[in-house]
Scaffold this active site. Structure first.
Site, mmCIF file in Angstrom:
data_model
loop_
_atom_site.group_PDB
_atom_site.id
_atom_site.type_symbol
_atom_site.label_atom_id
_atom_site.label_comp_id
_atom_site.label_asym_id
_atom_site.label_seq_id
_atom_site.Cartn_x
_atom_site.Cartn_y
_atom_site.Cartn_z
ATOM 1 N N ASP A 141 -3.629 -8.134 12.313
ATOM 2 C CA ASP A 141 -2.908 -9.159 13.326
ATOM 3 C C ASP A 141 -2.168 -9.695 12.037
ATOM 4 O O ASP A 141 -2.335 -9.857 10.919
ATOM 5 C CB ASP A 141 -3.826 -10.160 14.008
ATOM 6 C CG ASP A 141 -4.599 -9.617 15.218
ATOM 7 O OD1 ASP A 141 -4.121 -8.670 15.767
ATOM 8 O OD2 ASP A 141 -5.812 -9.794 15.057
ATOM 9 N N ASP B 213 0.162 -14.622 14.038
ATOM 10 C CA ASP B 213 -1.247 -14.703 14.631
ATOM 11 C C ASP B 213 -1.849 -15.902 14.200
ATOM 12 O O ASP B 213 -1.618 -17.011 14.699
ATOM 13 C CB ASP B 213 -2.137 -13.605 14.456
ATOM 14 C CG ASP B 213 -3.448 -13.718 15.137
ATOM 15 O OD1 ASP B 213 -3.384 -14.105 16.333
ATOM 16 O OD2 ASP B 213 -4.628 -13.064 14.537
ATOM 17 N N ASP C 50 -8.301 -16.897 8.996
ATOM 18 C CA ASP C 50 -9.690 -16.226 9.623
ATOM 19 C C ASP C 50 -10.586 -15.662 8.796
ATOM 20 O O ASP C 50 -10.777 -15.133 7.739
ATOM 21 C CB ASP C 50 -9.068 -14.750 10.524
ATOM 22 C CG ASP C 50 -8.272 -15.093 11.538
ATOM 23 O OD1 ASP C 50 -7.854 -16.422 11.896
ATOM 24 O OD2 ASP C 50 -8.003 -14.299 12.319
ATOM 25 N N ARG D 92 -7.173 -24.910 16.967
ATOM 26 C CA ARG D 92 -7.915 -24.203 15.902
ATOM 27 C C ARG D 92 -7.840 -24.900 14.321
ATOM 28 O O ARG D 92 -7.522 -24.439 13.392
ATOM 29 C CB ARG D 92 -7.678 -22.763 15.785
ATOM 30 C CG ARG D 92 -7.914 -22.078 17.092
ATOM 31 C CD ARG D 92 -7.730 -20.395 16.863
ATOM 32 N NE ARG D 92 -8.020 -19.860 18.182
ATOM 33 C CZ ARG D 92 -8.226 -18.435 18.466
ATOM 34 N NH1 ARG D 92 -8.034 -17.751 17.408
ATOM 35 N NH2 ARG D 92 -8.497 -17.944 19.478
#
Length: 391
Positions: free
Chosen positions: A189, A213, A217, A269
């Site tokens: 991604d 994206d 992460d 997020r």
């Protein structure tokens, strides 16, 4: 007569300047450093007050806090100093002098710096080897407009002082792996930095934005991560902690998120956490759209002395929880000494304990009063280091 009056005024002005110069006490270098230090957080005070930091770059490894602990495994007599001189990229046969050669081919303790300002367009994701530090201080380095950074089954990595933006998804293919061997890599991604089964990772003083994206992460069993002093902006999905609802290995994940600046133009997020534990402290939140902090699958999160400034339009609520009937409401979101402006609110877990980070001595740091958060995060993101000494 007029010229005499003008000369008299000029002489009086000069005399005043001389008097001010002579009788205004000069601040010694030590006092000035102390004043500057009061405006810095504990990580920055560790190295930024040293005017010779360029000659002692590995000192940075002793400055980390939170779950990474100190990054002293990255330094020592066997440290290899590597300078990037070529912004080009070959994902399978990297040339000496390129970033990929230093980050993927060279094994052992590697400290990577950059000869000059650079825009690096990676042809494939950059897989970073264990015991590597990427240090962009003093120059302007962009990794942008295609593939970006991945830490895959690696440990003891520092990423500091890089702009990462406009990252795009990548189709499956082959690439130089973190052990210097060409490996197959599946679909990726468009994340700025992705951690996959990684540990002891420090992400500090980077500026991340506008990726397809997410920006950061932490996934698939990654743990012992500190995310500090970064500037996250102009992004929908900012930070994901935990791979997916079914990946139970992330129950062991521990992440420290400290001294970061979120916003403007961030949606959600910051972070979103699954399964594991996050200590989120002394960060500045400059608005959001959907939510700032969210989670699912029974995560634990301690939000401590953060400043949440709600958006003028949109949700004022900081938190979001994904309901899971099989799991129940077992997550623990706690707010301790946070500050809320512009109508912001934080829905805490009722009747639960406040989960402690349980830091070791080398991980511990003192969380500062929330009134100082604006000052402590003022230098988040890339530092404007001068060409002489100040950073």
């Amino acid at each position: 007569m007029v010229s005499h009056v003008i000369n008299h005024i000029l002489w009086r002005f000069v005399l005043i300047i001389v008097i001010i110069t002579l009788y205004t006490p000069n601040l010694s270098a030590a006092k000035q450093s102390k004043i500057n230090g009061l405006k810095m957080n504990v990580i920055d005070r560790c190295w930024r007050l040293n005017p010779e930091w360029r000659r002692h770059r590995p000192q940075l490894a002793t400055c980390s806090v939170g779950y990474t602990g100190k990054m002293t495994n990255n330094i020592g007599k066997d440290l290899i100093h590597y300078i990037v001189i070529d912004p080009s990229d070959d994902p399978i046969n990297p040339k000496r002098g390129t970033l990929r050669y230093g980050a993927s081919v060279i094994q052992g303790k590697v400290w990577i710096t950059f000869q000059r300002d650079m825009h690096i367009k990676l042809e494939r994701p950059l897989l970073i080897s264990s015991f590597t530090a990427i240090d962009g201080r003093g120059v302007n380095v962009h990794i942008a407009n295609n593939a970006c950074l991945m830490i895959f089954k690696a440990t003891n990595i520092i990423i500091h002082g890089i702009r990462v933006h406009h990252c795009k998804p990548q189709a499956p293919g082959v690439v130089m792996g973190p052990e210097g061997k060409v490996i197959p890599l599946g679909h990726v991604d468009g994340d700025a930095i992705r951690l996959v089964t990684a540990s002891k990772i420090w992400i500090d003083h980077n500026t991340l934005y506008n990726c397809q994206d997410g920006l950061l992460d932490v996934t698939r069993g990654s743990t012992d991560v500190t995310i500090s002093n970064n500037w996250f902006r102009d992004q929908d999905k900012v930070m994901l902690l935990g791979h997916d609802d079914g990946y139970v290995r992330d129950q062991n994940m521990k992440v420290t998120v400290v001294y970061n600046h979120f916003g403007p133009n961030c949606n959600q997020r910051m972070p979103r956490i699954r399964h594991g534990y996050a200590h989120v402290a002394n960060n500045l939140y400059l608005g959001w759209v959907q939510y700032a902090i969210g989670g699912s699958m029974g995560p634990s999160l301690k939000s401590e002395a953060n400043l949440f400034i709600a958006p003028t339009i949109g949700s004022k609520e900081v938190t979001w929880r994904k309901s899971n009937h099989n799991n129940g409401d077992t997550w623990e979101f706690h707010s301790v000494k946070d500050a809320f402006e512009n109508g912001a609110s934080f829905t805490v877990t009722k009747g639960g304990r406040v989960p402690k980070p349980n830091y070791s001595n080398e991980q511990y740091f003192k969380v500062v009063d929330v009134n100082f958060v604006r000052s402590l995060t003022r230098s988040s993101g890339i530092l404007g280091c001068s060409k002489t000494s100040v950073c």
